[in-house]
Scaffold this motif. Structure first.
Motif, PDB file in Angstrom:
ATOM      1  N   LYS B  78       0.823  -1.221   0.000  1.00 22.33           N
ATOM      2  CA  LYS B  78       0.000   0.000   0.000  1.00 22.33           C
ATOM      3  C   LYS B  78       0.851   1.263   0.000  1.00 22.33           C
ATOM      4  O   LYS B  78       0.628   2.183  -0.783  1.00 22.33           O
ATOM      5  CB  LYS B  78      -0.918   0.059   1.237  1.00 22.33           C
ATOM      6  N   SER B  79       1.830   1.287   0.904  1.00 21.08           N
ATOM      7  CA  SER B  79       2.675   2.482   1.005  1.00 21.08           C
ATOM      8  C   SER B  79       3.510   2.672  -0.251  1.00 21.08           C
ATOM      9  O   SER B  79       3.655   3.784  -0.753  1.00 21.08           O
ATOM     10  CB  SER B  79       3.600   2.388   2.223  1.00 21.08           C
ATOM     11  N   THR B  80       4.040   1.571  -0.762  1.00 19.30           N
ATOM     12  CA  THR B  80       4.816   1.641  -2.004  1.00 19.30           C
ATOM     13  C   THR B  80       3.940   2.196  -3.117  1.00 19.30           C
ATOM     14  O   THR B  80       4.338   3.080  -3.867  1.00 19.30           O
ATOM     15  CB  THR B  80       5.322   0.243  -2.383  1.00 19.30           C
ATOM     16  N   TYR B  81       2.720   1.682  -3.179  1.00 24.86           N
ATOM     17  CA  TYR B  81       1.801   2.098  -4.236  1.00 24.86           C
ATOM     18  C   TYR B  81       1.485   3.592  -4.137  1.00 24.86           C
ATOM     19  O   TYR B  81       1.555   4.326  -5.133  1.00 24.86           O
ATOM     20  CB  TYR B  81       0.518   1.270  -4.153  1.00 24.86           C
ATOM     21  N   ILE B  82       1.164   4.043  -2.920  1.00 26.74           N
ATOM     22  CA  ILE B  82       0.752   5.448  -2.783  1.00 26.74           C
ATOM     23  C   ILE B  82       1.922   6.376  -3.113  1.00 26.74           C
ATOM     24  O   ILE B  82       1.745   7.458  -3.672  1.00 26.74           O
ATOM     25  CB  ILE B  82       0.167   5.728  -1.368  1.00 26.74           C
ATOM     26  N   ARG B  83       3.142   5.905  -2.827  1.00 25.39           N
ATOM     27  CA  ARG B  83       4.316   6.724  -3.140  1.00 25.39           C
ATOM     28  C   ARG B  83       4.563   6.813  -4.644  1.00 25.39           C
ATOM     29  O   ARG B  83       5.293   7.696  -5.100  1.00 25.39           O
ATOM     30  CB  ARG B  83       5.560   6.168  -2.441  1.00 25.39           C
ATOM     31  N   CYS B  84       3.966   5.887  -5.392  1.00 23.01           N
ATOM     32  CA  CYS B  84       4.102   5.958  -6.851  1.00 23.01           C
ATOM     33  C   CYS B  84       3.202   7.046  -7.438  1.00 23.01           C
ATOM     34  O   CYS B  84       3.396   7.475  -8.567  1.00 23.01           O
ATOM     35  CB  CYS B  84       3.735   4.624  -7.500  1.00 23.01           C
ATOM     36  N   LEU B  85       2.202   7.474  -6.662  1.00 22.20           N
ATOM     37  CA  LEU B  85       1.216   8.400  -7.214  1.00 22.20           C
ATOM     38  C   LEU B  85       1.727   9.834  -7.262  1.00 22.20           C
ATOM     39  O   LEU B  85       1.090  10.699  -7.852  1.00 22.20           O
ATOM     40  CB  LEU B  85      -0.089   8.336  -6.403  1.00 22.20           C
ATOM     41  N   ASN B  86       2.846  10.128  -6.586  1.00 25.18           N
ATOM     42  CA  ASN B  86       3.466  11.444  -6.784  1.00 25.18           C
ATOM     43  C   ASN B  86       4.969  11.306  -7.048  1.00 25.18           C
ATOM     44  O   ASN B  86       5.737  12.215  -6.778  1.00 25.18           O
ATOM     45  CB  ASN B  86       3.192  12.392  -5.616  1.00 25.18           C
ATOM     46  N   ARG B  87       5.321  10.152  -7.560  1.00 25.31           N
ATOM     47  CA  ARG B  87       6.713   9.879  -7.938  1.00 25.31           C
ATOM     48  C   ARG B  87       7.668  10.040  -6.761  1.00 25.31           C
ATOM     49  O   ARG B  87       8.828  10.428  -6.957  1.00 25.31           O
ATOM     50  CB  ARG B  87       7.123  10.756  -9.138  1.00 25.31           C
ATOM     51  N   MET B  88       7.204   9.751  -5.558  1.00 26.83           N
ATOM     52  CA  MET B  88       8.104   9.721  -4.409  1.00 26.83           C
ATOM     53  C   MET B  88       8.817   8.379  -4.303  1.00 26.83           C
ATOM     54  O   MET B  88       9.854   8.260  -3.675  1.00 26.83           O
ATOM     55  CB  MET B  88       7.334   9.982  -3.108  1.00 26.83           C
ATOM     56  N   HIS B  89       8.231   7.355  -4.908  1.00 32.77           N
ATOM     57  CA  HIS B  89       8.819   6.012  -4.821  1.00 32.77           C
ATOM     58  C   HIS B  89      10.254   6.010  -5.327  1.00 32.77           C
ATOM     59  O   HIS B  89      11.144   5.437  -4.709  1.00 32.77           O
ATOM     60  CB  HIS B  89       7.955   5.039  -5.628  1.00 32.77           C
ATOM     61  N   GLU B  90      10.467   6.717  -6.447  1.00 33.15           N
ATOM     62  CA  GLU B  90      11.778   6.656  -7.103  1.00 33.15           C
ATOM     63  C   GLU B  90      12.860   7.410  -6.334  1.00 33.15           C
ATOM     64  O   GLU B  90      14.026   7.362  -6.718  1.00 33.15           O
ATOM     65  CB  GLU B  90      11.651   7.227  -8.518  1.00 33.15           C
ATOM     66  N   VAL B  91      12.482   8.110  -5.251  1.00 33.24           N
ATOM     67  CA  VAL B  91      13.486   8.803  -4.430  1.00 33.24           C
ATOM     68  C   VAL B  91      14.417   7.786  -3.767  1.00 33.24           C
ATOM     69  O   VAL B  91      15.583   8.048  -3.520  1.00 33.24           O
ATOM     70  CB  VAL B  91      12.773   9.685  -3.373  1.00 33.24           C
ATOM     71  N   ILE B  92      13.867   6.608  -3.476  1.00 37.56           N
ATOM     72  CA  ILE B  92      14.678   5.553  -2.876  1.00 37.56           C
ATOM     73  C   ILE B  92      15.621   4.985  -3.937  1.00 37.56           C
ATOM     74  O   ILE B  92      15.177   4.664  -5.040  1.00 37.56           O
ATOM     75  CB  ILE B  92      13.764   4.434  -2.316  1.00 37.56           C
TER      76      ILE B  92
END
Lengths: 307, 290
Positions: B78-92
């Motif tokens: 869930k958290s990974t998914y929601i972070r994809c919705l504002n391109r925060m996921h790729e910060v990692i």
């Protein structure tokens, strides 16, 4: 069901209770012994410093006066010798070294901590920076002699105070970089993410949040590093600090004397009066360090309060 | 073979039943008869950490000016998914996402789409309050300022703090550090600073999980107010919270350990909590596992 298991637990707990055999006297004994041990460890350092200070002040007090601070050294009239050009030279070294090394150290630390990808080259750089911190200072002197004094003479003016500062900067950069990186690393990632989530660029996050938060820690590193730089004699002897000069340093391309080399010069002369002068010089260099450190600590505390 | 065909083939080989496959394909489709406007459209989104696929093939229509809750057991993406919705996921480092996420008429994963611009339009509130090491005022004003806000900053700060239901508690100490606030106040400060950059969508990743019940209540009240002007997506472990505040609920589920998380069922909140299509959803919302 749940109740039964609870009852079983309680019974077991009771049964185990009888197997606890302890002597509080012994345990508190170790407690006290340890606290004494660490107190002694702390006092040893302070005591050594105190003995050194008392000894040096005792030897040099006869020579310490305003005149000592404002006179030039003299071999013919050692009684009238002073430390003025060396003091001015060291202050120049301190200021120039800070101006050169602090931006470079901060910059390199920010790069390694915030920008560098985890590649083999970057790992090599990291390991080498840590290793550089352990290189003997005289080696940096030789490096400075080869590069700044000889190769870059048209830019640095040869054996100038700028050359000395550049050499000392090389010497302390590893320490600065390592401490600043530690300070940056201790900032939780959530701060960076909070910034990015508002639509900030990496630079905006670094400038507005990371650098201010890392500053107290980085300042501690600067204090330690600059203290070391101003006390170093070996590297600046190699890159040409003057043993004697008839003028005071007035610009970055001038020649320079420095406190540690002046002290070294005096102490290597057998007459008592030079030994006293050396002791007085040591008191002056410690006072300079103390003042510089106090300023840095005041600055650090102010930054810490703000955050 | 297309990506989704391959996935279906995989599922056939791994023995996942036909109706489950159909269920997954239907999961993101908007409920029948729904005529709300579209806030975000997610199509076949997968998220990776290096070589590990954490979330696979999520499709979801997020309604504008509604609260969409994401629920599911821990570690189901869930958290990974929601972070994809504002391109925060790729910060990692090493993290990336595939698929498309449409905001307005723009695919935020299209080439040339700027994550910095996207993150201003799609704000985020994190699980742990993370105020900046600055004054309360600056915490709110900073984001607006870097994004080129030219209006009255004082007014913006007050409005944002009021929207986040924090103004009355801090109006007399705006110059004090944000760290001096309680956890719940800090979280509302983070909401205020997100509102100050005037996003279109607000993502919240378990915003109340670290807070006490009173603070949680205040955050929930705030959310009810927020959906009048914003589209809200919230990850929560608290089923009552999802039921209370959301209009739509997505249930994420992971079949076997090590598999990527999937959107198992997505529907109106009432339907998910009263009469879900799938057994796992029912088991989860009735507290039989997770």
């Amino acid at each position: 069901m749940a109740q039964t298991s609870k009852q079983v637990e309680r019974q077991e707990g009771g049964a185990r209770g009888s197997e606890f055999k302890t002597s509080m006297a012994t345990r508190y004994g170790f407690d006290r012994a340890f606290s004494i041990l660490v107190t002694v460890a702390a006092l040893v350092g302070v005591a050594v410093l105190a003995v050194l200070l008392i000894d040096v002040i005792g030897d040099g007090s006869g020579r310490l006066s305003l005149g000592f601070l404002t006179s030039f050294p003299s071999q013919i009239f050692p009684e009238n010798s002073g430390i003025y050009p060396a003091l001015i030279g060291s202050l120049w070294l301190l200021a120039l070294t800070a101006i050169i090394s602090v931006p470079l150290g901060l910059g390199a630390a920010v790069y390694l901590e915030e920008y560098a990808a985890d590649t083999r080259i970057n790992r090599m750089i990291e390991i080498n920076i840590s290793n550089l911190a352990g290189v003997p200072s005289v080696i940096y002197g030789l490096l400075g002699l080869g590069i700044f004094v000889q190769l870059l003479a048209p830019l640095t003016g040869g054996a100038s105070v700028l050359t000395g500062a550049l050499t000392l900067s090389l010497l302390i950069l590893p320490v600065l970089i390592v401490t600043t990186r530690e300070a940056l690393r201790s900032i939780p990632r959530s701060i960076r993410e909070g910034g990015y989530a508002l639509g900030a660029t990496r630079w905006e996050v670094i400038w507005s949040h990371l650098l201010p938060m890392a500053l107290p820690g980085a300042l501690t590193g600067m204090i330690l590093a600059l203290s070391r730089a101003i006390g170093e004699a070996a590297p600046i002897l190699v890159v040409g600090a003057a043993a004697y000069q008839t003028y005071t340093t007035a610009g970055p391309f001038d020649g320079y004397m420095a406190l540690p080399t002046q002290i070294y010069d005096w102490i290597s002369r057998p007459q008592d009066v030079f030994q006293e002068l050396a002791a007085a010089g040591i008191v002056v260099i410690m006072a300079v360090l103390l003042v510089a450190n106090s300023v840095a600590i005041v600055l650090r505390n102010r930054f810490q309060q703000r955050s | 073979m297309t990506q989704s065909e391959r996935t279906r083939e995989e599922q056939r080989l791994t023995g996942v039943s036909r109706d489950r496959r159909e269920g997954r394909r239907d999961a993101g489709r908007p409920p029948a008869g729904d005529n709300g406007t579209l806030g975000m459209k997610i199509q076949d989104l997968s998220a990776f950490y290096g070589g590990f696929k954490a979330v696979t093939d999520v499709s979801m229509d997020i309604r504008a000016n509604k609260v969409t809750a994401l629920i599911g057991p821990s570690g189901c993406g869930k958290s990974t998914y929601i972070r994809c919705l504002n391109r925060m996921h790729e910060v990692i480092p090493g993290a990336r996402a595939e698929g498309s996420v449409t905001l307005g008429d723009q695919d935020i994963y299209a080439k040339g789409s700027d994550p910095v611009v996207i993150r201003r339009r799609v704000g985020m509130v994190f699980q742990k309050p993370n105020p900046f090491s600055k004054s309360i005022y600056e915490n709110v004003a900073w984001g607006a300022r870097i994004n080129g806000f030219r209006g009255d900053v004082d007014e913006l700060v007050e409005r944002s703090l009021r929207q986040a239901a924090l103004w009355d508690e801090v109006k007399d100490r705006l110059k004090e550090s944000g760290y001096g606030l309680s956890g719940g106040q800090q979280q509302r400060l983070c909401i205020a600073r997100t509102l100050a950059v005037e996003p279109e969508v607000i993502l919240m990743d378990e915003p109340a999980s670290a807070l006490d019940p009173v603070s949680t209540q205040k955050i929930e009240d705030t959310m009810a107010e927020l959906k009048k002007s914003y589209t809200v997506v919230i990850v929560t472990h608290n089923m009552q919270q999802a039921a209370r505040i959301s209009d739509y609920t997505g249930f994420f589920y992971i079949v076997n350990m090590g598999d990527p998380g999937r959107l198992w069922e997505f529907d109106e909140t009432e339907k998910i909590f009263s009469n879900p299509e799938r057994k796992e959803t029912e088991d989860y919302v009735t507290g039989r596992f997770g």
